[in-house]
Write an enzyme that holds these catalytic residues in place. Structure first.
Site, PDB file in Angstrom:
ATOM      1  CD  GLU A  73       6.787   8.110   4.244  1.00 17.58           C
ATOM      2  OE1 GLU A  73       7.789   8.743   4.665  1.00 17.58           O
ATOM      3  OE2 GLU A  73       5.990   7.535   5.002  1.00 17.58           O
TER       4      GLU A  73
ATOM      5  CB  CYS B 248      14.007   9.376   0.619  1.00 12.47           C
ATOM      6  SG  CYS B 248      13.273   7.830   1.167  1.00 12.47           S
TER       7      CYS B 248
END
Ligand code: ADP
Length: 465
Positions: free
Chosen positions: A240, A274
């Site tokens: 990720e 993110c």
């Protein structure tokens, strides 16, 4: 304050120590145990020894362990939330929600399992699919949501029978160390191990021959290194990584409401997410009004020490990230118009939310992931050209479309090259919905049944009748 690591069922001191800084003061406030290579090897060996026994338990027994862990974490919640604010910087109310999110993840995975599936059952043959745990999972996590991301990875890996060696980020190891102390009397020895490094043991952990799977959340640059290390032994990986999410406002959207929503999407966790909105696109005719609203919201934001009541945004988490965001701020001043925000004099790594307009598409703030409280607002004339600009990035993590008519939002969402595109929301992530990146934003999925499958491998048992 002293914090220890969990290796083979026991809390242990480190071969060395690590100083942990409170980003709101810039001063050291705790010491954490720091592993050397031998302690890392001991953690992997313990996880390896414990794995078969853990996998052999009934899923209900594993689930019960996770539930007890959730109860223990919930009880320790208030203290842990304060500690999280001290090490990470986020306001106490947000830290409290992060702890609650970790408790929720433990309870969610406690009820999950991947039972045997029958693929064929005919007079000629029986075909079964078993999901087999991978073995030792290395969970490597960043400093933006240290507790939530680490605990979610641990809960998912454990529920399907893997054991774990977790390594939090060196600037935020403390809440995970406290979680480890809660887990020590609940989990069988070796099932969970937590080690802390100073950014020096990552490659040894990912390259360790007894680690079967790497579950990594962090930057794209480090993710690429993890992938390289994993290649040698064909290890399973879930990555990720970074993002440069666009939030696109359509012309039927109310300007005030749009401003409120995209401001929050960009500034959540001081922009250190993110999946935060990192570029805002609006119709050219809406730009002036939108920017005025955004600048007003930025002015109203109370920035300060997250332990103080009323604070809405804490500091950047660490000095390196603070410097990087300040560099982007200076660059944006040179090639665009900064409407608000900027660094606040020390101590602590504080910056007020910054809104930037009039930037060209090749400005650093548009192309790079800022990971901080600064966001560019960009004008578009037509939707066709817009899609091209939104997709002109190596990233493909998330994104959002804001509109009065959801059908228009869905139509545009379908053209955005990302793992997730939200319409009239940004960042909602229920644990039963798979999440992951497109392009250089990642590989594999977390959450949902798909995420659990990525923590196991399928085995077919085929019987001729
Ligand atoms: P940042 O650059 O913001 O610190 P990283 O992606 O480098 O973010 O860090 C995320 C996590 O990856 C941290 O826990 C860090 O210690 C770890 N890490 C750093 N280098 C490596 C590496 N070569 N292999 C594995 N993990 C690493």
């Amino acid at each position: 304050m002293e914090f220890e690591m969990l290796i083979d069922g026991r809390m242990v001191a480190g071969a060395d120590r690590l100083e942990v800084i409170n980003p709101a003061t810039g001063a050291v406030f705790a010491q954490c145990a720091r592993a050397d290579a031998a302690q890392l090897d001991a953690a992997v060996a313990a996880a390896s020894r414990a794995q078969r026994g853990w996998a052999a338990l009934d899923p209900v027994q594993r689930g019960n362990c996770l539930r007890r862990l959730a109860d223990a974490l919930e009880q320790a919640g208030p203290g842990l939330a304060r500690l999280l604010t001290c090490e990470q910087g986020k306001p106490l109310a947000t830290a409290t929600r992060e702890v609650a999110g970790a408790v929720h993840a433990l309870r969610f995975y406690a009820g999950l399992d991947l039972p045997l599936q029958t693929l064929h059952d005919t007079p000629e043959r029986l075909v079964l699919e078993q999901r087999v745990p991978l073995g030792v999972v290395a969970a490597i996590t960043p400093w933006n949501f240290p507790l939530l991301i680490t605990v979610s990875k641990i809960a998912a890996a454990l529920c399907v029978g893997n054991t774990v060696v977790a390594k939090p980020a060196p600037t935020t190891p403390l809440t995970v160390a406290r979680f480890a102390a809660l887990a020590a009397p609940i989990l069988p020895a070796g099932v969970l191990n937590v080690i802390v490094d100073a950014n020096d043991l990552g490659a040894r952990l990912t390259g360790h021959p007894d680690v079967a799977k790497i579950s990594f959340t962090g930057s794209t640059a480090t993710g690429a290194r993890v992938m390289g290390t994993a290649a040698e032994a064909i290890k399973r990986i879930t990555l990720e990584l970074g993002g440069n999410d666009a939030a696109v406002i359509l012309d039927d959207m109310d300007v005030r409401l749009a401003a409120r929503k995209v401001f929050d999407a960009a500034m959540v966790n001081a922009g250190q997410v993110c999946l935060a909105a990192k570029r805002i696109y609006a119709p050219a005719g809406m730009i002036d009004a939108l920017c005025a609203e955004l600048a007003a919201l930025a002015e109203q934001t109370v920035v300060g020490n997250g332990l103080e009541q009323g604070v809405m945004m804490g500091p950047l988490q660490n000095a390196a990230q603070f410097e990087r965001v300040l560099d982007l701020f200076e660059d944006s001043r040179r090639c665009g118009t900064v409407l608000s925000g900027g660094p606040v004099g020390g101590p602590g790594y504080f910056m007020r939310p910054a809104i930037v307009r009039d930037l060209p598409d090749d400005a650093r703030l548009v192309r790079e992931e800022q990971f901080g409280p600064i966001v560019p607002v960009l004008a578009y004339d037509d939707v066709a050209g817009l899609v091209e600009r939104v997709n002109a990035t190596p990233y493909g993590l998330g994104g959002s479309v804001w509109c009065a008519d959801p059908a228009r939002g869905i139509a545009l969402a379908r053209q955005i090259d990302s793992g997730t595109v939200w319409v009239n929301t940004h960042l909602g992530m229920p644990l039963d919905v798979p999440f992951g990146g497109a392009k250089q934003s990642g590989l594999g999925r977390e959450n949902g049944i798909e995420g659990l499958k990525d923590l196991t491998q399928g085995k077919i048992i085929a019987v001729a009748r």
